[in-house]
Enzyme design. Structure first.
Site, PDB file in Angstrom:
ATOM      1  CE  LYS A   1      47.113 -60.455-115.380  1.00 56.74           C
ATOM      2  NZ  LYS A   1      46.892 -60.429-113.899  1.00 56.74           N
TER       3      LYS A   1
ATOM      4  CE1 TYR B   1      48.522 -65.548-113.104  1.00 57.20           C
ATOM      5  CE2 TYR B   1      46.730 -65.631-114.678  1.00 57.20           C
ATOM      6  CZ  TYR B   1      47.764 -64.946-114.082  1.00 57.20           C
ATOM      7  OH  TYR B   1      48.049 -63.641-114.455  1.00 57.20           O
TER       8      TYR B   1
ATOM      9  CG  PHE C   1      42.940 -64.569-106.165  1.00 51.86           C
ATOM     10  CD1 PHE C   1      43.666 -64.927-107.296  1.00 51.86           C
ATOM     11  CD2 PHE C   1      43.634 -64.360-104.978  1.00 51.86           C
ATOM     12  CE1 PHE C   1      45.043 -65.086-107.244  1.00 51.86           C
ATOM     13  CE2 PHE C   1      45.020 -64.516-104.916  1.00 51.86           C
ATOM     14  CZ  PHE C   1      45.721 -64.881-106.056  1.00 51.86           C
TER      15      PHE C   1
ATOM     16  NE  ARG D   1      56.693 -58.926-110.643  1.00 52.46           N
ATOM     17  CZ  ARG D   1      55.547 -59.555-110.336  1.00 52.46           C
ATOM     18  NH1 ARG D   1      55.010 -60.424-111.189  1.00 52.46           N
ATOM     19  NH2 ARG D   1      54.938 -59.332-109.217  1.00 52.46           N
TER      20      ARG D   1
ATOM     21  CB  THR E   1      49.609 -57.403-107.291  1.00 51.86           C
ATOM     22  OG1 THR E   1      50.868 -58.071-107.374  1.00 51.86           O
ATOM     23  CG2 THR E   1      48.497 -58.334-107.771  1.00 51.86           C
TER      24      THR E   1
ATOM     25  NE  ARG F   1      49.744 -55.616-112.480  1.00 57.75           N
ATOM     26  CZ  ARG F   1      50.382 -56.663-111.982  1.00 57.75           C
ATOM     27  NH1 ARG F   1      51.300 -56.514-111.051  1.00 57.75           N
ATOM     28  NH2 ARG F   1      50.087 -57.883-112.410  1.00 57.75           N
TER      29      ARG F   1
ATOM     30  CG  ASN G   1      46.485 -57.125-112.153  1.00 52.08           C
ATOM     31  OD1 ASN G   1      46.297 -57.868-113.108  1.00 52.08           O
ATOM     32  ND2 ASN G   1      47.164 -57.497-111.078  1.00 52.08           N
TER      33      ASN G   1
ATOM     34  CG  HIS H   1      51.543 -62.817-115.999  1.00 45.98           C
ATOM     35  ND1 HIS H   1      51.512 -63.316-114.725  1.00 45.98           N
ATOM     36  CD2 HIS H   1      52.596 -63.417-116.616  1.00 45.98           C
ATOM     37  CE1 HIS H   1      52.497 -64.206-114.581  1.00 45.98           C
ATOM     38  NE2 HIS H   1      53.159 -64.286-115.720  1.00 45.98           N
TER      39      HIS H   1
ATOM     40  CD  GLU I   1      55.003 -67.289-115.814  1.00 37.20           C
ATOM     41  OE1 GLU I   1      54.588 -67.431-114.660  1.00 37.20           O
ATOM     42  OE2 GLU I   1      55.286 -66.169-116.293  1.00 37.20           O
TER      43      GLU I   1
HETATM   44  N1  UDP Z   1      44.949 -61.592-107.941  1.00 37.63           N
HETATM   45  C1  UDP Z   1      43.644 -61.347-107.486  1.00 37.63           C
HETATM   46  N2  UDP Z   1      43.470 -61.065-106.160  1.00 37.63           N
HETATM   47  C2  UDP Z   1      44.504 -61.014-105.274  1.00 37.63           C
HETATM   48  C3  UDP Z   1      45.809 -61.259-105.748  1.00 37.63           C
HETATM   49  C4  UDP Z   1      45.996 -61.549-107.082  1.00 37.63           C
HETATM   50  O1  UDP Z   1      42.695 -61.401-108.258  1.00 37.63           O
HETATM   51  O2  UDP Z   1      44.278 -60.743-104.088  1.00 37.63           O
HETATM   52  C5  UDP Z   1      45.159 -61.891-109.380  1.00 37.63           C
HETATM   53  C6  UDP Z   1      45.738 -60.695-110.144  1.00 37.63           C
HETATM   54  O3  UDP Z   1      45.206 -60.687-111.460  1.00 37.63           O
HETATM   55  C7  UDP Z   1      47.221 -61.021-110.138  1.00 37.63           C
HETATM   56  C8  UDP Z   1      47.191 -62.545-110.318  1.00 37.63           C
HETATM   57  O4  UDP Z   1      46.089 -62.961-109.523  1.00 37.63           O
HETATM   58  O5  UDP Z   1      47.905 -60.342-111.166  1.00 37.63           O
HETATM   59  C9  UDP Z   1      48.434 -63.280-109.887  1.00 37.63           C
HETATM   60  O6  UDP Z   1      48.742 -62.891-108.574  1.00 37.63           O
HETATM   61  P1  UDP Z   1      50.255 -62.572-108.141  1.00 37.63           P
HETATM   62  O7  UDP Z   1      50.287 -62.495-106.661  1.00 37.63           O
HETATM   63  O8  UDP Z   1      51.180 -63.537-108.813  1.00 37.63           O
HETATM   64  O9  UDP Z   1      50.481 -61.081-108.705  1.00 37.63           O
HETATM   65  P2  UDP Z   1      51.366 -60.534-109.922  1.00 37.63           P
HETATM   66  O10 UDP Z   1      52.605 -61.398-110.028  1.00 37.63           O
HETATM   67  O11 UDP Z   1      50.505 -60.607-111.169  1.00 37.63           O
HETATM   68  O12 UDP Z   1      51.694 -59.111-109.555  1.00 37.63           O
HETATM   69 MG    MG Z   2      52.778 -63.459-110.138  1.00 43.72          MG
END
Ligand code: UDP
Ligand code: MG
Length: 140
Positions: free
Chosen positions: A11, A51, A59, A87, A93, A104, A114, A117, A128
């Site tokens: 990112k 997204y 958010f 993951r 996250t 992370r 963070n 992705h 994707e």
């Molecule tokens: N995100 C955020 N605030 C939140 C949760 C998620 O800004 O409270 C952003 C963050 O960049 C995250 C992305 O949205 O990586 C996608 O969220 P997801 O829950 O899919 O998390 P990920 O799969 O990336 O761990």
């Molecule tokens: Mg996700």
């Protein structure tokens, strides 16, 4: 376990801090192979489409703006159980919850910024990967 492919994005917060190589080393050390990779600049609309599953979340606007704020590196990672393994290497996250040694935990700046992705399931990985790469770009 089956060989899988997953979509990864380094990112804007990470590309801006010149962390692409350090993050790629984490993937490779975990046995994930980078079988496709390119550095691109997303528009907010392209980030929004990627997204769109999060469109109703509070958010979402900030996330799309952030993803278009600087270049990203999109990549396809391949390996045994690559989706779950990626993951695991990424960490939770929210970096405050991420296990020590994960990308992370080491590099993320906040729950939004963070660093990486990663796809969360085989179906989303397929969609994707196809969003960013043609079959001809996946050379294994
Ligand atoms: N995100 C955020 N605030 C939140 C949760 C998620 O800004 O409270 C952003 C963050 O960049 C995250 C992305 O949205 O990586 C996608 O969220 P997801 O829950 O899919 O998390 P990920 O799969 O990336 O761990
Ligand atoms: Mg996700």
């Amino acid at each position: 376990m089956a060989i899988e492919r997953t979509l990864s994005i380094i990112k804007p917060d990470a590309t801006a801090r010149n962390l692409t190589g350090k993050i790629n080393a984490k993937f490779e050390d975990a046995g994930l192979r980078i079988v496709a990779q390119k550095r691109i600049q997303l528009t907010p609309a392209q980030a929004g489409k990627f997204y769109e599953v999060h469109a109703s979340r509070p958010f979402y606007g900030e996330l799309c703006e952030f993803m278009a704020s600087a270049p990203v590196v999109v990549q396809v990672l391949e390996g045994e159980g690559a989706i779950a393994k990626n993951r695991e290497v990424m960490g939770a996250t929210n970096p405050a919850d991420a296990a020590p040694g994960t990308i992370r935990a080491e590099f993320a700046q906040s729950v939004g910024e963070n660093s990486v992705h990663g796809s969360d399931a085989p179906e989303t990985a397929a969609v994707e990967i196809a969003y960013f790469f043609s079959g001809l770009e996946l050379v294994g």
